[in-house]
Structures are given as structure tokens and as C-alpha cells.
Design a protein around this motif. Structure first.
Motif, short mmCIF file in Angstrom:
data_model
loop_
_atom_site.label_atom_id
_atom_site.label_comp_id
_atom_site.label_asym_id
_atom_site.label_seq_id
_atom_site.Cartn_x
_atom_site.Cartn_y
_atom_site.Cartn_z
N ARG A 443 0.82 -1.21 0.00
CA ARG A 443 0.00 0.00 0.00
C ARG A 443 0.85 1.26 0.00
O ARG A 443 0.45 2.30 -0.54
CB ARG A 443 -0.92 0.00 1.22
N ARG A 444 2.07 1.17 0.57
CA ARG A 444 2.92 2.35 0.70
C ARG A 444 3.95 2.48 -0.41
O ARG A 444 4.72 3.45 -0.41
CB ARG A 444 3.66 2.31 2.03
N PRO A 446 6.04 3.57 -3.42
CA PRO A 446 5.97 4.89 -4.07
C PRO A 446 5.37 4.81 -5.47
O PRO A 446 5.54 3.81 -6.18
CB PRO A 446 7.43 5.34 -4.12
N THR A 447 4.66 5.85 -5.85
CA THR A 447 4.05 5.92 -7.17
C THR A 447 4.66 7.05 -8.01
O THR A 447 4.20 7.30 -9.12
CB THR A 447 2.54 6.16 -7.03
N ASP A 448 5.70 7.71 -7.47
CA ASP A 448 6.28 8.85 -8.18
C ASP A 448 7.49 8.47 -9.01
O ASP A 448 8.23 9.32 -9.49
CB ASP A 448 6.67 9.95 -7.19
N ARG A 449 7.74 7.18 -9.19
CA ARG A 449 8.85 6.72 -10.02
C ARG A 449 8.31 6.02 -11.26
O ARG A 449 7.19 5.51 -11.24
CB ARG A 449 9.74 5.74 -9.25
N PRO A 451 7.09 3.27 -13.45
CA PRO A 451 6.66 1.94 -13.00
C PRO A 451 7.41 0.79 -13.66
O PRO A 451 7.30 -0.35 -13.23
CB PRO A 451 5.17 1.92 -13.38
N MET A 674 6.54 -5.30 -5.60
CA MET A 674 6.24 -4.34 -6.67
C MET A 674 5.62 -5.05 -7.87
O MET A 674 4.67 -4.54 -8.48
CB MET A 674 7.53 -3.61 -7.08
N ASN A 677 2.22 -5.83 -7.36
CA ASN A 677 1.40 -4.62 -7.36
C ASN A 677 1.23 -4.04 -8.76
O ASN A 677 0.73 -2.94 -8.93
CB ASN A 677 2.03 -3.57 -6.43
N ALA A 679 3.84 -3.62 -11.19
CA ALA A 679 5.00 -3.04 -11.86
C ALA A 679 5.52 -4.00 -12.92
O ALA A 679 5.53 -5.22 -12.75
CB ALA A 679 6.10 -2.73 -10.84
#
Length: 722
Positions: A443-444, A446-449, A451, A674, A677, A679
Motif C-alpha cells: 500500500r505504501r 511509491p508511485t512517483d517513479r 513503473p 512491486m 502490485n 509493476a
């Protein structure tokens, strides 16, 4: 700031900061850039294409200044900033048999025939020429051929950085906002950066308390407001201002504090306690340092801040406060395990997760165990990412019966091995909590990199850096528990030290053990040569710096473990000497060269831990016959003097037996989460991608597309979610 921070930025980022302007220098910098690149190659570095082009366009003088600073920084990084002499000038050739060597020195000292000399009861330091260099560094160089270039020589790319101001600000934000504690050197670097950046942009959060205190000290001196939310934050800030230990593991001697600083600290304490009186309970674990701080702050002189005075009243014991810890212990004594878990989940979720193993073992009924697990699940969202992963690693090692021995490592890397009598954790609750921890971590993420993940397989078995003492400063250094294959035949260990005030003798040794951690043999000053390798000779003082080496052929080792160690035989310890570091080189059969060749260095790390015996890593041969390096980063207490490999071999074997059996959470684990999730994960095969990626590897490749993010051991902490 233009050049002052260059070594620090190179050490952390492998980038050379380049000031703005200066371009259009008519290509005067081209010659300097090519010379710089050639000089870097001699120490195992090279310029990236972008950096070479940028330097080539600068005026010659400007390019020269940058090259000079950059070369000095990388030479220090690999340990080439000092001269590495060896006691035996021909090492590793012509190393004598130990007893023959000693008898020769004894005969020379006594003026007797070699055959008449006896060794019983002889003090080696009394022998003529023992332990003191008998040749200069120039003579050593003359005795060795130039190193033959090898295909396996290390090549580390030095990348183009932004301006010194940009690089300093970016590194400051990264270190200050780190989600994991920093090591001793990194904390010092943060303090240096904070002095330049404390009044500029700040990270969105500073979750690690030690980092916050270091930043607060600089902010206070710059006249900026403090960032505190507990009374302990104020205590740590005072420690930082006094040059003490912000981890609070060692006592700090508080010096006189200027009146503006005293006012700021007292005002911060007053505001915290006024808003939340329960925070007075945080004083209890640190009564003594709070009492000493009160003697410097003079709270009685400032009646307008009465709540600050309460802090020191609690520390002195003239005011009483009951903390969560005491209430929990009362509940546990009464057998109310579920109630204790509920209290911790509400008041101190982090403490609940740290006490989870104990609570599950204390619970006597299935209902209580389920209640503890449920309380832990409620606590997960409030815990730091580092704590989630640390607990996940812990639970991964608690399947079935515990090993016979357990290793503890403190903040100063000193290790302690003890018997482990803990019963197994209940399987149902353990599996339930592992699933909950993984779900919360996902859940935590990061989404700012980008994918799209591009992963070098070499990084998969690198352990996640979950604590500040998990690794040391240097190059090629990986967190404790990391495992890497060793692709070569000739290992060469080295240690360098320079004493500060008194004669200091460090001894480099290599202990070899079989698969059952027995049948020991070794190389050291008492066994200079054997079938497996050679020792460069004993140096017993280092007023100008000294080095020792061990040359070892892996194919000749019959054991399963090779443990390089550094023993303090006499004098200053690792935290007292002016400088000390350990490392290892990897060479090919036909390579000769000097005893120390920087471009063959695979790892160099500072030796700064507590204890008198350092164990940086262990080389282990697995069932398939291949050798692997496993990072330890631990120290043993040892004896005040005369530490030798012969005397600590049992302790080292005990530590290995417990340490090798432990499983560490690695990069592989997070990549798996990842991928689960969503990626896209690709394996790095040396070809550059056609678009931005998040690259994970041991070294950042040259030429990654714009917008890419590179995660290497230098910034591996960025993988740890907040």
C-alpha cells in the motif's frame, strides 16, 4: 560552496558537481578532461559521456580545478589517498617461513649464529627491525611491475552533476528525509550539509529522530524554528549542539549554551508539554541526560515557561508521571495480555510492534493470541516503513524452532552472541501477520517513479538497509546480510591505519573454518605463509600510517569459510585512531602489480565501530563449490590488548554459526511486492532502455534515458517506504 562539498557529493552520489557558466571555453578543457579520464581509469573510475563532454567545453583552468577535486575525492573513496607500504618489499613473493624469519632477526639482534638462537620467551618487539618498515614507499614501487590490466578490473562511472548548490540541496533533502537511520559518517555529512541548507527548502518530513536533531541544531543556529514533536527531540537537539550522541546511546557532556539557544529549547519543551501533558512520560527513559541538560538551561530563570520546568522536575523525581510502559508491565503481570496489546495499539503502536514477539509468546490462549494479532494489524498504518520491514524480517526468522544461538548487534556494531531459548511463534498468527505486513508495505510503495523496473540480478540479494549500523562508509559496501558472488581466484585483503597519539598496532588476519565451523587454520603475523596464501608482515606502529595485506588463493582453501579480521593488538581503538579502513581486492592469475592497486579494489570500508576486533565480512563456499561474500559489519569486544586470531577463533565461529543461519530481507523481496502490485519488471542485460525506467543495480549505467531513476547501494534507503 563551489568546491568544499565535492568529496561529500562524490561519496554519496557518484556525481561531480559542475558550476554554471564557463561553457564555450573554446574546447580548452578537452585536453584536461582526457587527462582526468585517464587518471580516473588508474583508480578504477571513468567519466560518463555527459561529464566528459561538459568538462571539454570549459576553460582549461576551470576544468583543471574540477578534475583535481574529483580525482582527490575518488582516490579517497577507494583508499588510494595514502601510501600503502608492505613490510616485506617483495610481497606476495618471497614471504619467509615465520620461525625462520624470527630466528634470523633474533640472531641479528643477539649477534649470534642463526642456529644458536632460541625463540622461547622472546619479545618480538625487542628484535632488531621487527615491525618497522625497512624500506621506503619508492623502493616498494621499484620492486613491483606495473599492474597488467584485467578484464575483471573494477570500472565505476563518475556522472555529471548539477551545480554545487543544486547537488548539496538534493543530497541534503535525501539524507534529512531518509526513512532509515544514517550511519555515523552519513550523520556527520548531514550536519555539514545542514549548515549550508538549513534555511532553504526542507523535506516534507524528517521521520528519523537522529536526522531531525542534526537538522534542528543547524536550524537553531540559523535562527529557524525547531522541528520537534516530543520532548526527546529537544534533548537530541541539545546533544547535537554539544557535539554529542544524538542516538542517546552514549552520554553527552553538555557545554555552555548561549541565551538565545536556551530560550529556544525551553520554549519548545514548554509548548510540547502544554499541548500534551502525557509527553512528560518520555522523560522517564532518559532521566540522567535530562537532569544534566537542566543544569545548562536554567529553567528557573524563565517562569513564563512553567511546563518546561515540569520536564526537569520529572527527571529529578520531584514530580511523578506514569508512562505507558509501566501500565503495560502491570497488565502483563496480571496476565492481561490482550489488554496490554490494546493499550499499546492505541498509545504507542510502534512499541506494540517491537514487543510483538514477546506478547505472542506470553499469550496463553488462542483467544489472546488472536487479540494480539488484531491489535498489531490496527497498529500497522501508524508504523514507519522501516519498522514494518524489520518486523517482516523478524517473523521470517521465527518459523519453527529457534537456532541454538542468537546474535545481537548494537548501534556501534558491537556484537553479542547468546543462547536462544525462545519457543516457536504460533504458525497461524505468524502467517497472518506476515500477510498483513506485506499488504501494508504494498500500500505504501511509491508511485512517483517510473513503473517500469529494470533490475540488475546482482542487486537481488542485497539486504535492505534497515538500520544505520548495517553498513560502513566506503565503496562496494553493502548492508549487513547482503550476499554477492565472488568471481575470481586471488583475494587480497588490506587494512590501513594511522595512529593519533600513541603507538598502535593493528593486525590483519584471516581465519579459515570448515563447514561445521571447526578445524581452524589462519594467516596472520604468527603464520606468515601457508598453502593458501601469504601475509605481508607485521607492522607494529603507524605514526605516518601503515598497511598490512593478506594474499589468498580460493582454489587452495579446503575449508568452507574465510573470515578476514582486524585485531587491535595494542594502542588506540578503531574510534580513536586518526584513520582506519579495511578492504579487499580481486585479481586474476597473471596480474602482478603493487600490493595495493586501486582499480582492483572491490570493497573499501571505514573501520569505526566499538570493540577491539573487527569482522567486516565472511567469504563462504556453498555446496555448488562457488564462493560468496556475506557482509557482517560487526565488532567483538575483544581484550584491552594482545588480541589475536588464535584467541578469538571460538567466538568468531560462534558468531558465524548464528549469523549465517539468519535470513535477511533483500531487494528481491521488495521487487516481488512491486511486481505483485502491477509493476513491469525487466532484467538488465547491458542494453539501454528506450524510455525512462527505475533502475536497480550495484552501479548506475551511463546513458539512462532522461526521467529515469537509479537506485544503487548509495541511495538504497530510497526503496524503504515512509
Amino acid at each position: 560552496m563551489s568546491y568544499v562539498l565535492t568529496p561529500l557529493i562524490v561519496r554519496h552520489a557518484r556525481r561531480l558537481p559542475v558550476p554554471e557558466g564557463g561553457a564555450g571555453g573554446g574546447g580548452q578543457g578537452a585536453v584536461v578532461a582526457r587527462q582526468f579520464d585517464a587518471a580516473l581509469m588508474s583508480v578504477g573510475f571513468k567519466l560518463s559521456g555527459e561529464l566528459l563532454e561538459r568538462l571539454s567545453g570549459l576553460p582549461g583552468a576551470e576544468a583543471g580545478r574540477l578534475a583535481e577535486g574529483g580525482l582527490a575525492a575518488v582516490r579517497e573513496l577507494v583508499g588510494d589517498h595514502v601510501q600503502h607500504n608492505a613490510y616485506f618489499v617483495d610481497f606476495p613473493r618471497n614471504v619467509p617461513d615465520t620461525e625462520e624469519f624470527w630466528r634470523e632477526l633474533l640472531a641479528r639482534t643477539a649477534g649470534a649464529e642463526e642456529g644458536e638462537a632460541g625463540l622461547d620467551g622472546v619479545d618480538l618487539l625487542t628484535l632488531d627491525g621487527y615491525g618497522v618498515y625497512r624500506h621506503g614507499y619508492t623502493e616498494l614501487l621499484a620492486a613491483h611491475r606495473e599492474l597488467i590490466a584485467g578484464a575483471g578490473d573494477r570500472v565505476t562511472v563518475l556522472h555529471l552533476g548539477g551545480t554545487p548548490e543544486e547537488e548539496a540541496a538534493a543530497l541534503y533533502l535525501a539524507l534529512a528525509g531518509s526513512t532509515t537511520p544514517l550511519g555515523e559518517q552519513a550523520l556527520r555529512d548531514l550536519a555539514e550539509l545542514a549548515r549550508h541548507c538549513a534555511d532553504g527548502p526542507q523535506p516534507a518530513a524528517i521521520p528519523v529522530r537522529e536526522n531531525r536533531a542534526t537538522v534542528n541544531a543547524a536550524r537553531l543556529q540559523a535562527g529557524s524554528p525547531l522541528l520537534v514533536d516530543t520532548v526527546t527531540d529537544v534533548l537530541r537537539t541539545a546533544c547535537a549542539l554539544s557535539g554529542g550522541d544524538v542516538t542517546l546511546a552514549a552520554p553527552t557532556r553538555f557545554g555552555p549554551l548561549p541565551r538565545p539557544v536556551r530560550r529556544a529549547l525551553l520554549a519548545a519543551l514548554d509548548g510540547l508539554v502544554a499541548a500534551a501533558p502525557g509527553k512528560l512520560a518520555d522523560v522517564l527513559p532518559h532521566r540522567e541526560p535530562f537532569k544534566r541538560l537542566g543544569e545548562r538551561l536554567h529553567p528557573h530563570e524563565y517562569p513564563k515557561w512553567p511546563h518546561a520546568a515540569e520536564v526537569f522536575a520529572v527527571a529529578r523525581g520531584t514530580a511523578q508521571v506514569r508512562g505507558t510502559a509501566g501500565r503495560v508491565e502491570d497488565l502483563l503481570a496480571a496476565g492481561e495480555v490482550a489488554a496490554a496489546a490494546d493499550l499499546l495499539a492505541a498509545a504507542a503502536p510502534g512499541k506494540l510492534l517491537r514487543a510483538l514477539d514477546r506478547l505472542l509468546r506470553t499469550a496463553r490462549t488462542e483467544r489472546d493470541r488472536a487479540a494480539v494479532a488484531a491489535a498489531a494489524e490496527r497498529a500497522l498504518p501508524a508504523a514507519s516503513g522501516r519498522l514494518l520491514l524489520s518486523l517482516r524480517e523478524h517473523l521470517g526468522n521465527r518459523a519453527g524452532a529457534c537456532p541454538e544461538r542468537r546474535v545481537f548487534v548494537n548501534r556501534y556494531a558491537r556484537s553479542h552472541v547468546t543462547a536462544d531459548h525462545r519457543p516457536p511463534l504460533p504458525a497461524a498468527e505468524r502467517e497472518r501477520l506476515i500477510a498483513a505486513l506485506d499488504a501494508e508495505t504494498v500500500r505504501r510503495l511509491p508511485t512517483d517513479r517510473p513503473p517500469r523496473l529494470l533490475v540488475d540480478p546482482e542487486v537481488l540479494d542485497v539486504a535492505l538497509p534497515l538500520s544505520g549500523n548495517a553498513s560502513a562508509t566506503g565503496i562496494g559496501v553493502l548492508p549487513r546480510g547482503s550476499v554477492q558472488p565472488v568471481r575470481g581466484e586471488l583475494l587480497r585483503f588490506f587494512v590501513y591505519w594511522k595512529q593519533r597519539e600513541r603507538r598502535t598496532d593493528f593486525d590483519l588476519s584471516a581465519l579459515i573454518l570448515d563447514r561445521d565451523y571447526g578445524d581452524p587454520t589462519w594467516l596472520s603475523f604468527t603464520r606468515l605463509s601457508s598453502l593458501v596464501g601469504e601475509h605481508s608482515g607485521d607492522v607494529v606502529e603507524a605514526p605516518d600510517g601503515a598497511s598490512e595485506f593478506i594474499n589468498l588463493r580460493l582454489s587452495s582453501v579446503s575449508g568452507a569459510f574465510v573470515v578476514p579480521e582486524v585485531n587491535v593488538y595494542e594502542g588506540e581503538g578503531f574510534q580513536e585512531v586518526e584513520e582506519s579502513f579495511f578492504g579487499w581486492m580481486l585479481r586474476e592469475d597473471e596480474q602482478q602489480g603493487r600490493p595495493f592497486e586501486p582499480r582492483t579494489v572491490r570493497m573499501k570500508s571505514d573501520l569505526r565501530g566499538a570493540g577491539r576486533v573487527a569482522l567486516p565480512l565472511v567469504f563462504e563456499r556453498r555446496e555448488d563449490g562457488r564462493w560468496y561474500a556475506r557482509w557482517l559489519h560487526v565488532h567483538l569486544r575483544g581484550e584491552p590488548s594482545a588480541n589475536q586470531v588464535e584467541g578469538n577463533r571460538g567466538t568468531v565461529a560462534d558468531l558465524l554459526r548464528a549469523g549465517v543461519a539468519r535470513s535477511y530481507l533483500t531487494v528481491r523481496h521488495l521487487i516481488g511486492l512491486m511486481a505483485a502490485n502491477g509493476a513491469e519488471v525487466e532484467t538488465w542485460d547491458g542494453r539501454l532502455p528506450d524510455g525512462p525506467v527505475t533502475y536497480l543495480g550495484l552501479e548506475r549505467p551511463d546513458g539512462l534515458p532522461e526521467g529515469s531513476v537509479a537506485i544503487t547501494p548509495e541511495n538504497l534507503r530510497d526503496l524503504i517506504p515512509a
